[in-house]
Design a protein around this motif. Sequence first.
Motif, PDB file in Angstrom:
ATOM      1  N   TRP A  24       0.845  -1.214   0.000  1.00  0.00           N
ATOM      2  CA  TRP A  24       0.000   0.000   0.000  1.00  0.00           C
ATOM      3  C   TRP A  24       0.879   1.263   0.000  1.00  0.00           C
ATOM      4  N   SER A  28       1.648   3.963  -3.451  1.00  0.00           N
ATOM      5  CA  SER A  28       1.191   5.351  -3.353  1.00  0.00           C
ATOM      6  C   SER A  28       2.329   6.297  -2.985  1.00  0.00           C
ATOM      7  N   TYR A  29       2.938   6.072  -1.840  1.00  0.00           N
ATOM      8  CA  TYR A  29       3.930   7.047  -1.373  1.00  0.00           C
ATOM      9  C   TYR A  29       5.265   6.950  -2.115  1.00  0.00           C
ATOM     10  N   GLY A  32       4.043   6.799  -6.401  1.00  0.00           N
ATOM     11  CA  GLY A  32       3.201   7.938  -6.773  1.00  0.00           C
ATOM     12  C   GLY A  32       3.747   9.280  -6.337  1.00  0.00           C
ATOM     13  N   ILE A  33       4.624   9.302  -5.319  1.00  0.00           N
ATOM     14  CA  ILE A  33       5.095  10.602  -4.812  1.00  0.00           C
ATOM     15  C   ILE A  33       6.625  10.701  -4.801  1.00  0.00           C
ATOM     16  N   LEU A  34       7.292   9.826  -4.036  1.00  0.00           N
ATOM     17  CA  LEU A  34       8.747  10.005  -3.857  1.00  0.00           C
ATOM     18  C   LEU A  34       9.525   9.816  -5.164  1.00  0.00           C
ATOM     19  N   ALA A  54       0.076   7.543  -9.627  1.00  0.00           N
ATOM     20  CA  ALA A  54      -0.582   8.509  -8.749  1.00  0.00           C
ATOM     21  C   ALA A  54      -2.072   8.649  -9.053  1.00  0.00           C
TER      22      ALA A  54
ATOM     23  N   TYR B  72      -1.026  16.859 -12.011  1.00  0.00           N
ATOM     24  CA  TYR B  72      -0.485  15.834 -11.112  1.00  0.00           C
ATOM     25  C   TYR B  72      -0.843  16.108  -9.658  1.00  0.00           C
ATOM     26  N   SER B  75      -3.547  14.510  -7.632  1.00  0.00           N
ATOM     27  CA  SER B  75      -3.463  13.121  -7.163  1.00  0.00           C
ATOM     28  C   SER B  75      -3.640  12.999  -5.657  1.00  0.00           C
ATOM     29  N   MET B  79      -5.511   9.580  -4.442  1.00  0.00           N
ATOM     30  CA  MET B  79      -4.910   8.575  -3.549  1.00  0.00           C
ATOM     31  C   MET B  79      -5.441   8.741  -2.136  1.00  0.00           C
ATOM     32  N   MET B 250       7.016  18.362  -2.423  1.00  0.00           N
ATOM     33  CA  MET B 250       6.841  16.924  -2.232  1.00  0.00           C
ATOM     34  C   MET B 250       6.368  16.622  -0.813  1.00  0.00           C
ATOM     35  N   PHE B 254       2.917  14.679   0.147  1.00  0.00           N
ATOM     36  CA  PHE B 254       3.002  13.531   1.041  1.00  0.00           C
ATOM     37  C   PHE B 254       2.049  13.698   2.230  1.00  0.00           C
TER      38      PHE B 254
END
Lengths: 84, 603
Positions: A24, A28-29, A32-34, A54, B72, B75, B79, B250, B254
């Motif tokens: 999970w 996502s993290y 999708g982000i980092l 994402a 973007y 998102s 999520m 970021m 997060f």
Amino acid sequence: MSQEKMKQYWRTNLRYMVVLLAIWAFVSYVCGILLVEQLNAIQLGGFPLGFWFAQQGSIYVFVVLIFAYYVLMRRLDRKFDVHE
Amino acid sequence: MNSIQVWTYVMVGLTFGVYLTIAWLSRVKDAKGFYVAGGGVPAMANGLATAADWMSAASFISMAGLISFMGYNGSVYLMGWTGGYVLLALLLAPYLRKFGKFTVPDFVGDRYYSNAARVVALVCAIFVSLTYVAGQMRGVGVVFSRFLEVDVNTGVFIGMGIVFFYAALGGMKGITWTQVAQYCVLILAFLIPAVAISMKITGSPIPQIGFGGTIASGPDAGQHLLEKLNEIGVALGFGGYTSPFAGLSMLNVFCITMALMVGTAGLPHVIIRFYTVPSVRAARLSAGYALLFIAILYTTAPAVASFARYNMVQTLAEVDYKASLSTPLPDWFHNWTATGLVAWVDKNDDGKVQYLGPAMGGGPAFEGKPELMDSGTDRYGLPRISNTPTTNANELYVDRDIMVLANPEIAQLPAWVIALVAAGGLAAALSTASGLLLVIASAISHDLYYRIINRQASEKQRLLVGRVMIGVAVCIAGYFGINPPGFVAQVVALAFGLGAASFFPVIVLGIFWKRTTREGAIAGMVAGIGFTMLYIIQCTPAFLGMEPWFLGIRSTGIGTVGMLLNFAVTVAVSLLTPPPPEEIQEMVENVRIPRGAGAATDH
């Protein structure tokens, strides 16, 4: 149920949870982000991959994770004879 | 009255008729039916109801538009508002179902053997739900006013009447089955225009595939849609559509995502839905169904966002409208200027719509929201507005809601589809409102009146108090719907932040760490909520508007920090206080095993 079996049941449950929650967090993290910028260099059809995770991919994985947990736990409940 | 309005009256009348019929058929006579629908709702029905409960007017009307403008960065909502269900399914739902009471404060009060904890929890539940429900009632009014040209307030009154009827009559049982119907209405209303616009722009009937496909016709035919959107975004000064972190670091992405996920898992109106299923297994399964049904809308919305963005820029930006007879402004643009959701001021008098972002010298086209003047139109046939134009180069004002509301017209769909979108917006708003109202009513009538004030109350008295409280809650929600505080949008962030910083840590620790004590839980909740609320009041632009002072985290993402603080304080204080009594530890052991989850009890 004996104390020992109860412990074993609970430990297995926790192990399933940790693995599923790791996935999970990864989709996502992490995807999708980092790592989104690095993954965006890769194309998936018309999608930059990070962007796809994402806005699409992570959601599909979330759905699969919940059903996977349901199936795993149904089997575990039966094995330890604690099902309803 | 035009044909769209006739169809809208038919659709709205028809769907309301269905809701009222269901309400009448599922009226209840006992407290268990009223609070947890008798505990016998099948897993799939609960999944459908949870999906409708969860998806509000904002998800239905505003989210796609929001993503359309954020690219973007949008998102965080996608999520954030889906990932919370994984937490719910793995960490909360099965155990709360086994515990088997009526409300969230029930669990907090019993697990922490304390009425003080119960009161803290019930105040949080009421506060979170009230802030949320105000926006829903407003949503009902706005949908009525846009599609049927009735006064917003009249719309709010109609919405209040309908919700009161089925929530008071059927309690949780009535709400559950109307939500099942409402999900069907709202998902059809979202998907039909989405499929049509996907066909129109990419030639693919599946929006999720068209999203990554190529443009079907016009000057950009054959190019990948997202690649084209990136080009357009850069050229107009908005930045690439798929490029991350433009204007949002970021760390913020997060934290906002995490706060929304954990907040979702901590929202009482979602949690209580899992008390209504017959077993622990059904609770796990219905969380899966719920997310599946939510994902249908949440994976379609970003696709709709990209189609709408492309279509808007293609039909408006830099097109020469001076010779307005040969290339008139699109019909949908004309129609929607009357609502004030879109506006164009030709500042440089060149007859073209300049739509420019910050990197190309753009900004807001004029001050505030469009103020329509009563009479006359400008030379392009658009209603005059009285706002003072700004000096930057951007000439276009677009409200994000237009992206969903105008879709059927952009895709040239028949009138009945436009009417269905109106019914879908109403279904989304009403279903969420009813779930929230039940939480507010049960917090007062069950947690406060029955559990604390009058333990001897008869079934009849308790039902009566429950129904009266629904009435009171409807009136409060209606009041805020008619007199919306200017900060409703900001307050929703507050609801999620508080959900994340209050309930989630306390419930999770209560299940997974037997050593958690009463003192720890109360201290943790107070610290988590106190910090989060203080920060939101300080750093939300609509309130004190201070610079975000904690690592630059915006007030929308601060719930994540509040949650961590709550965890830390709860653990620290628990270790310093005597362990919970033996019977509480036994209760926790018992909650962890599925067998023996009878129907919910009110002991």
